[in-house]
Enzyme design. Structure first.
Site, mmCIF file in Angstrom:
data_model
loop_
_atom_site.group_PDB
_atom_site.id
_atom_site.type_symbol
_atom_site.label_atom_id
_atom_site.label_comp_id
_atom_site.label_asym_id
_atom_site.label_seq_id
_atom_site.Cartn_x
_atom_site.Cartn_y
_atom_site.Cartn_z
ATOM 1 N N LYS A 1 -1.179 2.240 13.349
ATOM 2 C CA LYS A 1 -0.384 1.577 12.303
ATOM 3 C C LYS A 1 -0.302 2.439 11.042
ATOM 4 C CE LYS A 1 -1.406 -2.110 8.941
ATOM 5 N NZ LYS A 1 -2.076 -1.384 7.908
ATOM 6 N N ASN A 2 -1.459 2.874 10.546
ATOM 7 C CA ASN A 2 -1.436 3.527 9.237
ATOM 8 C C ASN A 2 -0.854 4.942 9.281
ATOM 9 O OD1 ASN A 2 -2.265 1.213 8.015
ATOM 10 N ND2 ASN A 2 -4.426 1.789 7.874
ATOM 11 N N ARG B 1 2.292 -3.150 2.215
ATOM 12 C CA ARG B 1 1.603 -2.174 1.366
ATOM 13 C C ARG B 1 2.283 -0.800 1.441
ATOM 14 N NH1 ARG B 1 -1.159 -2.027 -2.961
ATOM 15 N NH2 ARG B 1 -2.416 -0.178 -3.160
ATOM 16 N N CYS C 1 -2.015 -6.950 2.178
ATOM 17 C CA CYS C 1 -3.149 -7.872 2.169
ATOM 18 C C CYS C 1 -3.842 -7.870 0.810
ATOM 19 C CB CYS C 1 -4.164 -7.462 3.240
ATOM 20 S SG CYS C 1 -3.558 -7.692 4.909
ATOM 21 N N ARG D 1 -5.494 -3.434 -6.157
ATOM 22 C CA ARG D 1 -5.038 -2.304 -5.333
ATOM 23 C C ARG D 1 -4.054 -1.451 -6.146
ATOM 24 N NH1 ARG D 1 -3.819 -4.073 0.823
ATOM 25 N NH2 ARG D 1 -4.185 -1.865 1.134
ATOM 26 N N PRO D 2 -4.583 -0.661 -7.100
ATOM 27 C CA PRO D 2 -3.692 0.114 -7.965
ATOM 28 C C PRO D 2 -3.027 1.267 -7.204
ATOM 29 C CG PRO D 2 -5.984 0.705 -8.390
ATOM 30 C CD PRO D 2 -6.011 -0.399 -7.369
ATOM 31 N N ILE D 3 -1.902 1.780 -7.778
ATOM 32 C CA ILE D 3 -1.311 3.004 -7.205
ATOM 33 C C ILE D 3 -1.157 4.067 -8.299
ATOM 34 C CG2 ILE D 3 -0.142 1.881 -5.245
ATOM 35 C CD1 ILE D 3 2.505 2.296 -6.848
ATOM 36 N N ASP D 4 -2.053 3.980 -9.301
ATOM 37 C CA ASP D 4 -1.976 4.935 -10.418
ATOM 38 C C ASP D 4 -2.113 6.384 -9.948
ATOM 39 O OD1 ASP D 4 -4.684 3.836 -9.889
ATOM 40 O OD2 ASP D 4 -5.312 5.384 -11.292
ATOM 41 N N GLN D 5 -2.887 6.617 -8.907
ATOM 42 C CA GLN D 5 -3.088 8.003 -8.453
ATOM 43 C C GLN D 5 -1.829 8.555 -7.767
ATOM 44 O OE1 GLN D 5 -6.010 9.725 -9.305
ATOM 45 N NE2 GLN D 5 -6.187 7.827 -10.466
ATOM 46 N N ASP E 1 -11.696 -0.642 7.294
ATOM 47 C CA ASP E 1 -10.837 -1.504 8.121
ATOM 48 C C ASP E 1 -11.567 -2.032 9.368
ATOM 49 O OD1 ASP E 1 -8.908 -1.114 6.254
ATOM 50 O OD2 ASP E 1 -7.783 0.370 7.392
ATOM 51 N N ILE F 1 -15.189 0.447 -0.437
ATOM 52 C CA ILE F 1 -13.805 0.793 -0.804
ATOM 53 C C ILE F 1 -13.125 -0.334 -1.586
ATOM 54 C CG2 ILE F 1 -11.536 1.539 0.059
ATOM 55 C CD1 ILE F 1 -13.675 3.546 0.868
ATOM 56 N N ARG G 1 0.683 -8.095 11.849
ATOM 57 C CA ARG G 1 1.065 -6.930 11.034
ATOM 58 C C ARG G 1 0.506 -5.640 11.635
ATOM 59 N NH1 ARG G 1 -0.486 -7.253 5.035
ATOM 60 N NH2 ARG G 1 0.208 -5.151 5.425
HETATM 61 N N1 EPU Z 1 -7.233 3.545 -5.582
HETATM 62 C C1 EPU Z 1 -7.034 3.677 -6.931
HETATM 63 N N2 EPU Z 1 -5.805 4.165 -7.339
HETATM 64 C C2 EPU Z 1 -4.826 4.514 -6.469
HETATM 65 C C3 EPU Z 1 -5.056 4.370 -5.090
HETATM 66 C C4 EPU Z 1 -6.280 3.877 -4.670
HETATM 67 O O1 EPU Z 1 -7.901 3.378 -7.742
HETATM 68 O O2 EPU Z 1 -3.762 4.957 -6.928
HETATM 69 C C5 EPU Z 1 -8.537 3.043 -5.102
HETATM 70 C C6 EPU Z 1 -8.405 1.710 -4.382
HETATM 71 O O3 EPU Z 1 -8.464 0.631 -5.281
HETATM 72 C C7 EPU Z 1 -9.536 1.751 -3.388
HETATM 73 C C8 EPU Z 1 -9.684 3.243 -3.052
HETATM 74 O O4 EPU Z 1 -9.015 3.944 -4.097
HETATM 75 O O5 EPU Z 1 -10.711 1.328 -4.012
HETATM 76 C C9 EPU Z 1 -9.078 3.677 -1.724
HETATM 77 O O6 EPU Z 1 -7.748 3.197 -1.607
HETATM 78 P P1 EPU Z 1 -6.667 3.956 -0.690
HETATM 79 O O7 EPU Z 1 -5.599 4.456 -1.591
HETATM 80 O O8 EPU Z 1 -7.392 4.934 0.164
HETATM 81 O O9 EPU Z 1 -6.105 2.777 0.182
HETATM 82 P P2 EPU Z 1 -4.595 2.473 0.574
HETATM 83 O O10 EPU Z 1 -3.854 3.742 0.769
HETATM 84 O O11 EPU Z 1 -4.002 1.458 -0.342
HETATM 85 C C10 EPU Z 1 -5.006 2.561 3.142
HETATM 86 C C11 EPU Z 1 -4.768 1.634 4.296
HETATM 87 C C12 EPU Z 1 -5.756 0.473 4.235
HETATM 88 C C13 EPU Z 1 -7.187 1.026 4.225
HETATM 89 C C14 EPU Z 1 -7.363 2.053 3.096
HETATM 90 C C15 EPU Z 1 -8.709 2.742 3.113
HETATM 91 C C16 EPU Z 1 -2.413 1.891 4.698
HETATM 92 C C17 EPU Z 1 -1.053 1.311 4.618
HETATM 93 N N3 EPU Z 1 -3.401 1.138 4.235
HETATM 94 O O12 EPU Z 1 -4.790 1.765 1.967
HETATM 95 O O13 EPU Z 1 -5.546 -0.245 5.434
HETATM 96 O O14 EPU Z 1 -8.096 -0.027 4.030
HETATM 97 O O15 EPU Z 1 -6.338 3.069 3.209
HETATM 98 O O16 EPU Z 1 -8.910 3.404 4.322
HETATM 99 O O17 EPU Z 1 -2.602 2.991 5.182
HETATM 100 C C18 EPU Z 1 -5.562 -2.100 6.859
HETATM 101 O O18 EPU Z 1 -5.029 -1.378 7.704
HETATM 102 O O19 EPU Z 1 -6.018 -3.251 7.097
HETATM 103 C C19 EPU Z 1 -5.698 -1.597 5.483
HETATM 104 C C20 EPU Z 1 -5.956 -2.391 4.450
#
Ligand code: EPU
Length: 430
Positions: free
Chosen positions: A22-23, A93, A117, A122-126, A307, A329, A399
Site C-alpha cells: 500500500k505505502n 493521507r 487515519c 500528523r504535521p507535514i511541515d518537513q 504499522d 512514532i 483502505r
Molecule cells: N513528522 C513531522 N513533520 C512532518 C512529517 C512527519 O513532524 O512533516 C513526524 C510525524 O508526526 C511522526 C514522524 O514524523 O511522528 C514520522 O512520520 P512519517 O512522515 O514518517 O509518516 P507518514 O509519511 O505520515 C507513513 C505511512 C504510515 C506510517 C508512517 C511511519 C503512508 C501513506 N503512511 O506516514 O502508514 O505509519 O509512514 O512508518 O505511507 C498505515 O499504513 O497504517 C500508516 C499510518
C-alpha cells in the site's frame, strides 16, 4: 454499511499470497505524473486508498486503464490541471504526494492538507520545508496548500530534515526528480517503499542514488520515459498474517514476500516462541506451543514498524507474562486498546508506553476498527478469541488490506462480511 463477523478460536492452515505494498503504491501512482509516456504498474493492491488515488489522477486528466486486478496503465501526458479536489484529498493521507509530483512536473500544485487515519498530530511541515528549499513558494489559504516554483522549475538543493519522515523523504524525492541540479535529502527515511519509489523513478529515467540509506542524492533530469514496474510486496500485510498465526495458532505459508523486509517482525515473533522458516520468497510461520512475553518499541525502518504495533499487541495479550510496548512514532496509536479490553485484554497505557499483562484467552465481542491497523488488530483478535467478534467501521481495514476476508477464509478462518441492520447501527451510533 457492513461489518466483519468472526467465529474465532480456529488455528489457521494453508497458504496466502501477499499483495503489493500500500505505502509504495500510494506514492508510485502519483509519481506517474512525472512520466512522459505510458507507465504500466503491476502488483497494485486492490484497496480503497489505491482507488482514491486513481480517482484523483483521473480527475486531473490522466488516462487510467485497468488491465487486470493487479495491473494498471497510466498516461499522464495530457494532464493540465494542478488543483486536487478537496473532497478527494481529505479522504487519504497519501494525497500529500500529489504536491511533490505536481510541483515537480508543472512547477505548481494546489492540494488540500491530507486526511487519513487519526494517529494524533500528523504535521507535514518537513515536506513543505523541503519544497521551500527547492525554491517553491508555499502559502496555506482557504483550506488549500498552494505551492509555486516562481521560475517554473524547482532548483535542486540540500534538504536537512528535522525528523526522519517517510512521507517527506518520498515527497521531496518526487519534487526533485525533474528539478534543475542536485538535491540531497538527509537524514532520509529507509523504509522498503522508499527504495521502491526510487527504483520506479530510476526505471523511468530518473537519477536517484542512496535510497535505503540515510542520504539520498537526486540529480534532476529533463524528463522521464514510460515503462513497466512491479510494486514490492506489502511488509505490513505479511506481518499481519504472521501475527494472526501467532495469536490464533496453526501453520501458514506466506507467499510473495521479501523475507529481508520481514526481519524486524520475524525477530520479535521468534522471541515470542513462534517458528518462522524462510523458503525462497516465502515464510512458513508456525505456532504450536504457548507464546512468551517480550518488549516491543516501534522505530523507523529497520526497527519494528509502527504499522505492526496494534497487531503484535494482540499476540502479546495472549503471551505468558508482562510485556511492554513503546510507541516511538505516533502520539495516538492506542485507540485499539479500549476495543481489546472489551475482549478481555489487560493493557494499561501511560503516555507512549503500554504494559500488557498476558491473559489465558480473549473472548469475542462487538468492537470497532478505530483506524486501519487498529482494525487489523481487531481481526487478529477475533481470529484468536473464543466466540463471535463483530467488527464495525471496516472501511478503515479496506483502505489497506486487499481481500482480507477471502484470504483468511482460505486459511480456514470463519470470517464473513455482513450487512449491518438498520437497528444495529442506530443502537451503535454516537
Ligand atoms: N513528522 C513531522 N513533520 C512532518 C512529517 C512527519 O513532524 O512533516 C513526524 C510525524 O508526526 C511522526 C514522524 O514524523 O511522528 C514520522 O512520520 P512519517 O512522515 O514518517 O509518516 P507518514 O509519511 O505520515 C507513513 C505511512 C504510515 C506510517 C508512517 C511511519 C503512508 C501513506 N503512511 O506516514 O502508514 O505509519 O509512514 O512508518 O505511507 C498505515 O499504513 O497504517 C500508516 C499510518
Amino acid at each position: 454499511m457492513t461489518k466483519y463477523v468472526i467465529n474465532g478460536g480456529k488455528p489457521l492452515h494453508g497458504e496466502v499470497e501477499i499483495s503489493g505494498a500500500k505505502n509504495a503504491a500510494v506514492a508510485i501512482l502519483p509519481a506517474a505524473l512525472l512520466v512522459d509516456g505510458v507507465c504500466r504498474i503491476e502488483n497494485v493492491p486492490n484497496i480503497s486508498d489505491v482507488t482514491l488515488i486513481l480517482g484523483i489522477l483521473k480527475d486531473l486528466g490522466a488516462n487510467v486503464r485497468i488491465i487486470n486486478k493487479t495491473t494498471v496503465e497510466l498516461d499522464c501526458s495530457k494532464v493540465n490541471k494542478q488543483n486536487v479536489p478537496y473532497e478527494l484529498a481529505r479522504q487519504i493521507r497519501a494525497s500529500y504526494y500529489l504536491i511533490g509530483a505536481l510541483l515537480g512536473r508543472f512547477g505548481k500544485a494546489e492540494v488540500p492538507p491530507p486526511g487519513g487515519c487519526d494517529l494524533g498530530v500528523r504535521p507535514i511541515d518537513q515536506h513543505l520545508k523541503g519544497f521551500s528549499a527547492l525554491g517553491s513558494e508555499i502559502q496555506i489559504e482557504n483550506g488549500y496548500i498552494y505551492a509555486v516554483a516562481p521560475q517554473g522549475r524547482l532548483q535542486g538543493a540540500p534538504v536537512y530534515l528535522d525528523v526522519v519522515s517517510v512521507g517527506a523523504t518520498m515527497n521531496i524525492m518526487l519534487a526533485a526528480t525533474l528539478a534543475d541540479g542536485m538535491t540531497i535529502i538527509e537524514p532520509a527515511a529507509k523504509e522498503p517503499h522508499i527504495v521502491d519509489l526510487a527504483n520506479f523513478l530510476n526505471s523511468m529515467g530518473a537519477d536517484i542514488m542512496g535510497a535505503g540509506t540515510d542520504v539520498i542524492k537526486i540529480r534532476g533530469v529533463k524528463k522521464l520515459h514510460g515503462g513497466s514496474y512491479s510494486i514490492i510486496p506489502d511488509q505490513i500485510e505479511a506481518g499481519t498474517f504472521m501475527t494472526a498465526v501467532a495469536a490464533a495458532g496453526g501453520e501458514v505459508r506466506i507467499n510473495n514476500i521479501i523475507p529481508k523486509h520481514m526481519d524486524c517482525i520475524t525477530a520479535k515473533l521468534v522471541e515470542m516462541g513462534v517458528q518462522v522458516e524462510e523458503d525462497g520468497d516465502a515464510l512458513i510461520v508456525r505456532r504450536t506451543g504457548k507464546l512468551t512475553r517480550t518488549n516491543v518499541k516501534t522505530m523507523p525502518y529497520p526497527g519494528f514498524p509502527t504499522d505492526m504495533h496494534s497487531q503484535i499487541a494482540v499476540a502479546l495479550c495472549l503471551a505468558e507474562g508482562t510485556s511492554i510496548i513503546t510507541e516511538g512514532i505516533w502520539d495516538n496509536r492506542w485507540r485499539y486498546v479500549d476495543e481489546l479490553r472489551r475482549m478481555g485484554a489487560n493493557i494499561q497505557v501511560d503516555g507512549k508506553v503500554a504494559v500488557v499483562e498476558g491473559v489465558k484467552q480473549l473472548t469475542g465481542a462487538p468492537v470497532c476498527a478505530t483506524d486501519l491497523r487498529a482494525g487489523a488488530a481487531m481481526v487478529v483478535a477475533g481470529l484468536a478469541a473464543s466466540g463471535t467478534t463483530e467488527i464495525e467501521q471496516i472501511h478503515y481495514i479496506e483502505r489497506g488490506y486487499d481481500n482480507i476476508v477471502e484470504k483468511l477464509s482460505k486459511l480456514g478462518a470463519d470470517i464473513q462480511e455482513k450487512k449491518i441492520m438498520e437497528e444495529d447501527w442506530r443502537t451503535s451510533a454516537g
